[in-house]
Design an enzyme around this catalytic site. Structure first.
Site, PDB file in Angstrom:
ATOM      1  N   GLU A 144      36.366 -74.144  70.205  1.00  0.00           N
ATOM      2  CA  GLU A 144      35.939 -72.798  69.660  1.00  0.00           C
ATOM      3  C   GLU A 144      35.081 -72.800  68.510  1.00  0.00           C
ATOM      4  O   GLU A 144      35.329 -73.417  67.445  1.00  0.00           O
ATOM      5  CB  GLU A 144      37.202 -72.145  69.228  1.00  0.00           C
ATOM      6  N   GLU A 176      23.314 -68.412  63.036  1.00  0.00           N
ATOM      7  CA  GLU A 176      24.607 -68.091  62.581  1.00  0.00           C
ATOM      8  C   GLU A 176      24.586 -68.349  60.968  1.00  0.00           C
ATOM      9  O   GLU A 176      24.327 -69.558  60.684  1.00  0.00           O
ATOM     10  CB  GLU A 176      25.915 -68.739  63.153  1.00  0.00           C
ATOM     11  N   CYS A 197      33.648 -66.985  62.597  1.00  0.00           N
ATOM     12  CA  CYS A 197      33.041 -67.011  63.814  1.00  0.00           C
ATOM     13  C   CYS A 197      32.965 -65.703  64.642  1.00  0.00           C
ATOM     14  O   CYS A 197      32.148 -65.562  65.513  1.00  0.00           O
ATOM     15  CB  CYS A 197      33.471 -67.857  64.623  1.00  0.00           C
TER      16      CYS A 197
END
Length: 504
Positions: A268, A405, A303
């Site tokens: 993940e 990100e 996230c």
């Protein structure tokens, strides 16, 4: 030594002067131990630069060997238990977590910098729900019987994988532990878990609570550096599954290391998630929903943060006015203060990385800094790793701040006019974890949701994740699913087919 972690956490939270010099041992085969070679690491709080709050063992390959061996020894007996035993064990753990919820929340706030009221307490509540959910589905680890005629008995068994390594992140350590630990344990696996070196304390306390109900070796919690302890776990020949949550960059390395021995892996990873606003979506709930989607209450260190706002040009100004005001009203401060809406960035390296992204955004021609900017250089916020909410408007989709990100409280805004353009912008990323769509036209909202390349899409809400839903990403946001019955079966069991010829 059963109360060692809890006693020391209570001292630490209460401000006992020497608590910061104490060693928090790690859990190995039911015992609280130091690293075999005697190494230690300091744990600091991001709320105050450089302040050491504890020490933890820096485990190495020998400690990993011992922990994996303990998990291997414990696994057959744990798997052989009736599912009701594992179910009741998880339920009792959930009750004890609930009884110590405030202690866990306060330790999480101190350890991670996440604000107590807006993040740490809700995270503990989710942890409790996860243990109770997986306790409730324990009996669903079952196979099927095939209709093969009178002369055959053909059936399947769902069997545990064996020893699972869980490598946990620092941004929401308790919640992510709840994604993995109860799911793996209720399916009959044993575990070796490793917290992030920046945020190990609340997970050590969780291990203490669990250990009061589990046989020795069923859950082991090792502290240490990722490149040493983490790598040794991933590469260990007796680890049957690696479950990792963290950055895409590290996830690639984990996949490579585990792939060399063909070990099952779930990942993940990161996200650069779009939030699409249609012109008919502006109502009293929109701004609150967008605020929640930004995950600024977690300093943007999520996230699933909706960090790319794609808003229709006709309502751009109205949405920006409301959102900038709402974000500007957030109180940034000490994570243990009840008034704080936002806490601190986890460490100096991450703090500087976010600062550099903001500086890069400010340098782009034509950009509009609608809110925030570089972090304060003086005053109370300069005493810790605090960033303020920052919003960039008129962002071009090829800029770094729109593509990479940032993992901080930074929102980039791009207007659009054509729905196909909005979908193209949303999907123009290597990531595919989460997305958000706002429209009062349900047909349009769902059509848009179906066209977005993401593992999880929310419509007309910024939160909404519930225990039991399937959670995970596509593209470079990872592989595998968690949080659900399906994720538990897919991630922590395998199917064995048994064919029997019956005598006439």
């Amino acid at each position: 030594m059963g109360n060692t972690v809890g006693t020391r956490s209570a001292d630490l939270i209460g401000g006992v002067a020497d608590a910061r010099s104490q060693l928090y041992p790690m859990l190995l085969d039911g015992q609280w131990v130091e690293a075999q070679e005697g190494g230690e690491s300091e744990v600091t709080t991001p709320a105050r630069r450089g302040e050491v709050i504890a020490r933890v063992p820096a485990s190495g390959a020998n400690d990993v060997d011992r922990a994996v061996a303990a998990a291997r020894r414990a696994q057959p007996a744990w798997a052989a238990e009736h599912f009701k035993v594992r179910s009741r064990t998880l339920a009792r753990i959930a009750d004890d977590i609930e009884a110590r919820a405030e202690e866990l929340a306060r330790l999480t706030a101190l350890d991670t910098g996440n604000a107590l009221r807006t993040q740490a307490r809700p995270e503990v509540a989710t942890l409790i729900d996860l243990f109770r959910y997986f306790a409730g589905v324990a009996g669903e680890v079952k196979g099927t019987v095939l209709p093969a005629g009178e002369g055959q008995l053909q059936y399947t068994r769902r069997e545990p994988l064996g020893v699972v390594a869980a490598i946990l992140p620092w941004n929401s350590p308790l919640m992510i532990a709840g994604f993995k630990i109860p799911a793996a344990l209720v399916a009959g696996n044993t575990m070796v878990a490793k917290p992030a070196e920046d945020a190990p304390l609340s997970l050590l306390l969780l291990a203490e609570i669990c250990q009061q109900h589990l046989p020795p070796g069923v859950l082991n919690m090792l502290t240490g550096r990722g490149r040493v302890c983490g790598t040794a776990l991933v590469e260990h020949a007796d680890v049957d599954k690696v479950s990792f949550t963290g950055s895409t960059e590290v996830g690639r390395l984990v996949a490579q290391q585990a792939g060399r021995r063909l070990a099952p892996t779930s990942l993940e990873l990161g996200g650069k998630n779009p939030a699409i606003v249609f012109p008919d979506a502006v109502d009293d709930d929109l701004i609150d929903g967008l605020l929640l989607a930004t995950r600024f209450h977690r300093q943007g260190q999520s996230c699933t943060s909706g960090s790319r706002l794609l808003v229709h040009a006709d309502v751009h100004d109205e949405v920006m006015d409301g959102l900038v005001k709402k974000l500007g009203d957030l109180v940034v401060g000490d994570p243990l203060e009840e008034a704080s809406d936002m806490g601190a960035i986890i460490n100096e390296s991450q703090f500087c990385g976010v600062r550099d992204y903001i500086a890069d955004g400010c340098a782009q021609p034509g950009v509009k800094l609608a809110l925030g900017g570089l972090p304060p250089s003086d005053g109370p916020l300069s005493e810790g790793y605090y960033h303020v909410p920052t919003v960039f408007d008129a962002v071009e989709p090829n800029w770094r701040i729109a593509r990479e990100e940032i993992f901080g409280p930074v929102l980039v805004v791009t207007p659009w006019r054509d729905v196909d353009e909005a979908i193209r912008l949303a999907n123009d990323t290597n990531y595919g974890l989460a997305a958000f769509v706002w429209s009062s036209d349900l047909n349009r909202a769902l059509t848009t949701a179906h066209r977005i390349e993401a593992g999880w899409v929310q419509v007309n809400q910024g939160g909404g994740q519930v225990v039991g839903q399937s959670y995970g990403g596509v593209k470079q946001s990872g592989m595998g699913r968690e949080v659900s019955l399906e994720g538990m079966l897919e991630g922590f069991t395998h199917t064995k087919q048994v064919n029997v010829r019956l005598s006439a």
